[in-house]
Design a protein around this motif. Structure first.
Motif, PDB file in Angstrom:
ATOM      1  N   ASP A  78       0.812  -1.213   0.000  1.00  0.00           N
ATOM      2  CA  ASP A  78       0.000   0.000   0.000  1.00  0.00           C
ATOM      3  C   ASP A  78       0.846   1.264   0.000  1.00  0.00           C
ATOM      4  OD1 ASP A  78       0.996  -0.132   2.533  1.00  0.00           O
ATOM      5  OD2 ASP A  78      -0.926  -0.228   3.566  1.00  0.00           O
ATOM      6  N   VAL A  79       2.097   1.137  -0.474  1.00  0.00           N
ATOM      7  CA  VAL A  79       2.975   2.301  -0.587  1.00  0.00           C
ATOM      8  C   VAL A  79       3.459   2.419  -2.022  1.00  0.00           C
ATOM      9  CG1 VAL A  79       3.739   2.234   1.810  1.00  0.00           C
ATOM     10  CG2 VAL A  79       5.003   0.937   0.085  1.00  0.00           C
ATOM     11  N   PRO A  80       3.760   3.644  -2.493  1.00  0.00           N
ATOM     12  CA  PRO A  80       4.264   3.803  -3.857  1.00  0.00           C
ATOM     13  C   PRO A  80       5.730   3.405  -3.959  1.00  0.00           C
ATOM     14  CG  PRO A  80       4.130   5.923  -2.758  1.00  0.00           C
ATOM     15  CD  PRO A  80       3.520   4.929  -1.817  1.00  0.00           C
ATOM     16  N   GLY A  81       6.188   3.210  -5.185  1.00  0.00           N
ATOM     17  CA  GLY A  81       7.607   2.989  -5.434  1.00  0.00           C
ATOM     18  C   GLY A  81       8.047   1.543  -5.476  1.00  0.00           C
ATOM     19  N   CYS A  82       7.113   0.606  -5.646  1.00  0.00           N
ATOM     20  CA  CYS A  82       7.461  -0.814  -5.634  1.00  0.00           C
ATOM     21  C   CYS A  82       7.490  -1.437  -7.028  1.00  0.00           C
ATOM     22  CB  CYS A  82       6.481  -1.583  -4.765  1.00  0.00           C
ATOM     23  SG  CYS A  82       6.410  -0.984  -3.061  1.00  0.00           S
ATOM     24  N   GLU A  83       7.278  -0.635  -8.049  1.00  0.00           N
ATOM     25  CA  GLU A  83       7.163  -1.173  -9.403  1.00  0.00           C
ATOM     26  C   GLU A  83       8.464  -1.820  -9.886  1.00  0.00           C
ATOM     27  OE1 GLU A  83       4.366   2.227  -8.758  1.00  0.00           O
ATOM     28  OE2 GLU A  83       6.556   1.991  -8.564  1.00  0.00           O
ATOM     29  N   HIS A  84       9.597  -1.133  -9.701  1.00  0.00           N
ATOM     30  CA  HIS A  84      10.850  -1.621 -10.265  1.00  0.00           C
ATOM     31  C   HIS A  84      11.321  -2.892  -9.576  1.00  0.00           C
ATOM     32  CE1 HIS A  84      11.789   2.744 -11.757  1.00  0.00           C
ATOM     33  NE2 HIS A  84      10.711   2.211 -12.305  1.00  0.00           N
ATOM     34  N   GLY A  85      11.132  -2.970  -8.273  1.00  0.00           N
ATOM     35  CA  GLY A  85      11.511  -4.180  -7.564  1.00  0.00           C
ATOM     36  C   GLY A  85      10.712  -5.381  -8.023  1.00  0.00           C
ATOM     37  N   ALA A 139      12.314  -8.744  -9.821  1.00  0.00           N
ATOM     38  CA  ALA A 139      12.168 -10.061  -9.185  1.00  0.00           C
ATOM     39  C   ALA A 139      11.484 -11.082 -10.082  1.00  0.00           C
ATOM     40  CB  ALA A 139      11.382  -9.921  -7.887  1.00  0.00           C
ATOM     41  N   THR A 140      11.022 -10.658 -11.258  1.00  0.00           N
ATOM     42  CA  THR A 140      10.240 -11.518 -12.140  1.00  0.00           C
ATOM     43  C   THR A 140      11.083 -12.027 -13.294  1.00  0.00           C
ATOM     44  OG1 THR A 140       8.276 -10.200 -11.588  1.00  0.00           O
ATOM     45  CG2 THR A 140       8.116 -11.679 -13.491  1.00  0.00           C
ATOM     46  N   ALA A 141      10.970 -13.309 -13.589  1.00  0.00           N
ATOM     47  CA  ALA A 141      11.761 -13.933 -14.654  1.00  0.00           C
ATOM     48  C   ALA A 141      11.320 -13.443 -16.025  1.00  0.00           C
ATOM     49  CB  ALA A 141      11.616 -15.453 -14.572  1.00  0.00           C
ATOM     50  N   ALA A 142      12.221 -13.542 -16.992  1.00  0.00           N
ATOM     51  CA  ALA A 142      11.884 -13.197 -18.377  1.00  0.00           C
ATOM     52  C   ALA A 142      10.708 -14.047 -18.836  1.00  0.00           C
ATOM     53  CB  ALA A 142      13.089 -13.428 -19.281  1.00  0.00           C
ATOM     54  N   GLY A 143       9.733 -13.399 -19.445  1.00  0.00           N
ATOM     55  CA  GLY A 143       8.534 -14.095 -19.878  1.00  0.00           C
ATOM     56  C   GLY A 143       7.490 -14.248 -18.794  1.00  0.00           C
ATOM     57  N   GLY A 144       7.792 -13.718 -17.606  1.00  0.00           N
ATOM     58  CA  GLY A 144       6.872 -13.840 -16.489  1.00  0.00           C
ATOM     59  C   GLY A 144       5.819 -12.749 -16.469  1.00  0.00           C
ATOM     60  N   THR A 145       5.058 -12.717 -15.386  1.00  0.00           N
ATOM     61  CA  THR A 145       3.937 -11.790 -15.263  1.00  0.00           C
ATOM     62  C   THR A 145       4.000 -11.060 -13.931  1.00  0.00           C
ATOM     63  OG1 THR A 145       2.508 -13.218 -16.607  1.00  0.00           O
ATOM     64  CG2 THR A 145       1.419 -11.593 -15.197  1.00  0.00           C
ATOM     65  N   VAL A 146       3.750  -9.758 -13.981  1.00  0.00           N
ATOM     66  CA  VAL A 146       3.628  -8.959 -12.766  1.00  0.00           C
ATOM     67  C   VAL A 146       2.187  -8.476 -12.669  1.00  0.00           C
ATOM     68  CG1 VAL A 146       4.448  -6.974 -11.449  1.00  0.00           C
ATOM     69  CG2 VAL A 146       6.021  -8.172 -12.997  1.00  0.00           C
ATOM     70  N   VAL A 147       1.543  -8.755 -11.539  1.00  0.00           N
ATOM     71  CA  VAL A 147       0.185  -8.285 -11.300  1.00  0.00           C
ATOM     72  C   VAL A 147       0.257  -7.157 -10.281  1.00  0.00           C
ATOM     73  CG1 VAL A 147      -2.139  -8.865 -10.535  1.00  0.00           C
ATOM     74  CG2 VAL A 147      -0.754 -10.584 -11.737  1.00  0.00           C
ATOM     75  N   PHE A 148      -0.129  -5.966 -10.688  1.00  0.00           N
ATOM     76  CA  PHE A 148      -0.123  -4.820  -9.785  1.00  0.00           C
ATOM     77  C   PHE A 148      -1.510  -4.676  -9.178  1.00  0.00           C
ATOM     78  CE2 PHE A 148       3.375  -3.669 -12.698  1.00  0.00           C
ATOM     79  CZ  PHE A 148       4.374  -3.463 -11.754  1.00  0.00           C
ATOM     80  N   PHE A 149      -1.645  -5.179  -7.947  1.00  0.00           N
ATOM     81  CA  PHE A 149      -2.922  -5.052  -7.271  1.00  0.00           C
ATOM     82  C   PHE A 149      -2.770  -4.087  -6.107  1.00  0.00           C
ATOM     83  CE2 PHE A 149      -7.034  -6.972  -7.746  1.00  0.00           C
ATOM     84  CZ  PHE A 149      -7.703  -6.517  -6.630  1.00  0.00           C
ATOM     85  N   SER A 150      -2.430  -2.859  -6.438  1.00  0.00           N
ATOM     86  CA  SER A 150      -2.227  -1.827  -5.424  1.00  0.00           C
ATOM     87  C   SER A 150      -2.603  -0.487  -6.009  1.00  0.00           C
ATOM     88  CB  SER A 150      -0.758  -1.798  -4.975  1.00  0.00           C
ATOM     89  OG  SER A 150      -0.473  -0.634  -4.241  1.00  0.00           O
ATOM     90  N   ALA A 191      -1.454   2.168  -5.104  1.00  0.00           N
ATOM     91  CA  ALA A 191      -0.281   3.040  -5.060  1.00  0.00           C
ATOM     92  C   ALA A 191       0.594   2.874  -6.301  1.00  0.00           C
ATOM     93  CB  ALA A 191       0.541   2.747  -3.803  1.00  0.00           C
ATOM     94  N   THR A 192       0.183   2.035  -7.234  1.00  0.00           N
ATOM     95  CA  THR A 192       0.982   1.763  -8.426  1.00  0.00           C
ATOM     96  C   THR A 192       0.986   2.949  -9.385  1.00  0.00           C
ATOM     97  OG1 THR A 192       0.480  -0.595  -8.283  1.00  0.00           O
ATOM     98  CG2 THR A 192       1.252   0.219 -10.405  1.00  0.00           C
ATOM     99  N   SER A 193       2.157   3.227  -9.948  1.00  0.00           N
ATOM    100  CA  SER A 193       2.301   4.239 -10.993  1.00  0.00           C
ATOM    101  C   SER A 193       2.470   3.542 -12.329  1.00  0.00           C
ATOM    102  CB  SER A 193       3.515   5.134 -10.716  1.00  0.00           C
ATOM    103  OG  SER A 193       3.898   5.845 -11.879  1.00  0.00           O
ATOM    104  N   PHE A 194       1.546   3.798 -13.255  1.00  0.00           N
ATOM    105  CA  PHE A 194       1.657   3.203 -14.588  1.00  0.00           C
ATOM    106  C   PHE A 194       2.955   3.629 -15.266  1.00  0.00           C
ATOM    107  CE2 PHE A 194       1.221   3.842 -19.170  1.00  0.00           C
ATOM    108  CZ  PHE A 194       0.973   2.549 -19.597  1.00  0.00           C
ATOM    109  N   ALA A 195       3.295   4.907 -15.155  1.00  0.00           N
ATOM    110  CA  ALA A 195       4.512   5.395 -15.805  1.00  0.00           C
ATOM    111  C   ALA A 195       5.749   4.711 -15.235  1.00  0.00           C
ATOM    112  CB  ALA A 195       4.612   6.910 -15.637  1.00  0.00           C
ATOM    113  N   ALA A 196       5.805   4.570 -13.906  1.00  0.00           N
ATOM    114  CA  ALA A 196       6.966   3.927 -13.302  1.00  0.00           C
ATOM    115  C   ALA A 196       7.075   2.474 -13.735  1.00  0.00           C
ATOM    116  CB  ALA A 196       6.875   4.017 -11.780  1.00  0.00           C
ATOM    117  N   ALA A 197       5.951   1.787 -13.826  1.00  0.00           N
ATOM    118  CA  ALA A 197       5.971   0.387 -14.235  1.00  0.00           C
ATOM    119  C   ALA A 197       6.398   0.246 -15.698  1.00  0.00           C
ATOM    120  CB  ALA A 197       4.588  -0.234 -14.019  1.00  0.00           C
ATOM    121  N   ALA A 198       5.770   1.017 -16.573  1.00  0.00           N
ATOM    122  CA  ALA A 198       6.063   0.893 -18.001  1.00  0.00           C
ATOM    123  C   ALA A 198       7.496   1.309 -18.333  1.00  0.00           C
ATOM    124  CB  ALA A 198       5.076   1.733 -18.797  1.00  0.00           C
ATOM    125  N   LEU A 199       7.905   2.455 -17.821  1.00  0.00           N
ATOM    126  CA  LEU A 199       9.246   2.941 -18.122  1.00  0.00           C
ATOM    127  C   LEU A 199      10.312   2.134 -17.395  1.00  0.00           C
ATOM    128  CD1 LEU A 199       8.563   6.782 -18.064  1.00  0.00           C
ATOM    129  CD2 LEU A 199       8.741   5.255 -20.048  1.00  0.00           C
TER     130      LEU A 199
END
Length: 327
Positions: free
Chosen positions: A250-257, A261-272, A274-282
């Protein structure tokens, strides 16, 4: 009626929260709100834990906007109450007297409070109150189960989209990391991952105290203590990159971590919220990370029943939820 004209309710600056309903609408006599975790944390931190100031700001938001939508996080929560009146053309299948939980956000639910939140000390996410809310034809609501305490059911239904989406994404034999694994959505997501056949589950928490709770619950094969806002430390704590990472903090700034932590070809589910779309995409671009990123929208068909089933059948999940309710 919304302001400005022409936008949908979630994007509106203000909703018309008058009690009169349209032919396809439902009015709920509100009993309790559940503020989403990101919103409550932001308000509590802003006011230094002063419950009176938190209560005053929540009242001001609802009064000025006709809904509960935190202007900083953009998020709201959900509520429970009793159906008061049903329009003749409502498709929701509700009837007067039904005790229900709304499964749509307070950010798009017309809401009025009449008791000044006098029964709430401003120090917890659950807000006892009196007032009314309006459900639209495309709203979603669930009749509260008879076998669970209403506070427990409210806490579960507030995050019921997370385990349902996790179950959809996780394949048998997958490795899964859940950031915020001891929280509401996190504990349910760990249970869902295991039920879906995950071969390895990692629960990431920010402190040894939460780690002890999660170990005691027995929901993860490995419990890691790390600050999810520190990408390198988080990836090291998770260890071998996982197939699926579920972000429930429930805090911002966790997108890059999460991406790291996710393997190539894997999936990240952002269920928060506090997520920033720009931070995740970039961030994914900058890390040359070949990952699929999903935004949990809170709705998956059958999500309420699935989450309640997990709480009934997985003792560790229920124990964590009931522990939160006693705080």
């Amino acid at each position: 009626m919304v302001t400005p004209a022409g936008v949908l309710p979630q994007a509106a600056e203000r909703l018309d929260a008058r009690p009169e309903i349209g032919a396809d609408e439902v009015r709920i006599a509100v009993e309790r709100l559940n503020l989403d975790a990101a919103s409550f944390r932001q308000l509590a931190e802003k006011h230094g834990g002063d419950g009176d100031k938190v209560r005053a700001e929540v009242l001001e938001i609802i009064g000025s906007r006709g809904k509960m939508q935190n202007p900083v996080t953009g998020s709201g929560g959900m509520l429970i109450g009793t159906v008061d009146e049903v329009g003749p053309d409502s498709p929701l299948g509700l009837k007067p007297g039904d005790r229900v939980a709304t499964l749509v956000s307070l950010t798009l639910t017309p809401l009025a409070v009449t008791d000044g939140l006098a029964g709430w000390d401003g120090r917890g996410e659950q807000v006892p109150c009196a007032g009314h809310a309006i459900l639209f034809a495309r709203s979603v609501a669930a009749v509260l189960p008879d076998d669970l305490d209403s506070r427990l059911a409210l806490a579960v239904l507030d995050v019921c989209g997370a385990p349902a989406l996790t179950a959809r994404v996780v394949r048998p034999g997958a490795s899964v990391a859940v950031l915020g694994g001891a929280g509401k959505s996190g504990s349910l997501s760990l249970a869902a991952a295991r039920r879906s056949g995950a071969a390895r589950t990692v629960g990431v928490v920010p402190s040894e105290a939460e780690a002890a709770l999660l170990r005691d619950a027995g929901l993860a094969d490995h419990v890691a203590v790390a600050d999810a806002r520190d990408p390198v430390a988080l990836a090291a704590a998770v260890g071998e990159p996982v197939d699926v990472t579920v972000v429930c903090v429930d805090v911002p700034g966790c997108e890059h971590g999460a991406i790291l932590a996710t393997a190539a070809g894997g999936t990240v589910v952002f269920f928060s919220m506090a997520t920033s779309f720009a931070a995740a995409a970039l961030g994914a671009e900058g890390l040359a990370a070949d990952v699929t990123m999903l935004v949990g929208n809170g709705y998956v068909p059958g999500h309420a029943e699935y989450a309640l089933e997990l709480v009934r059948e997985v003792p560790g999940v229920r124990k964590l939820f009931e522990g939160r309710l006693t705080l």
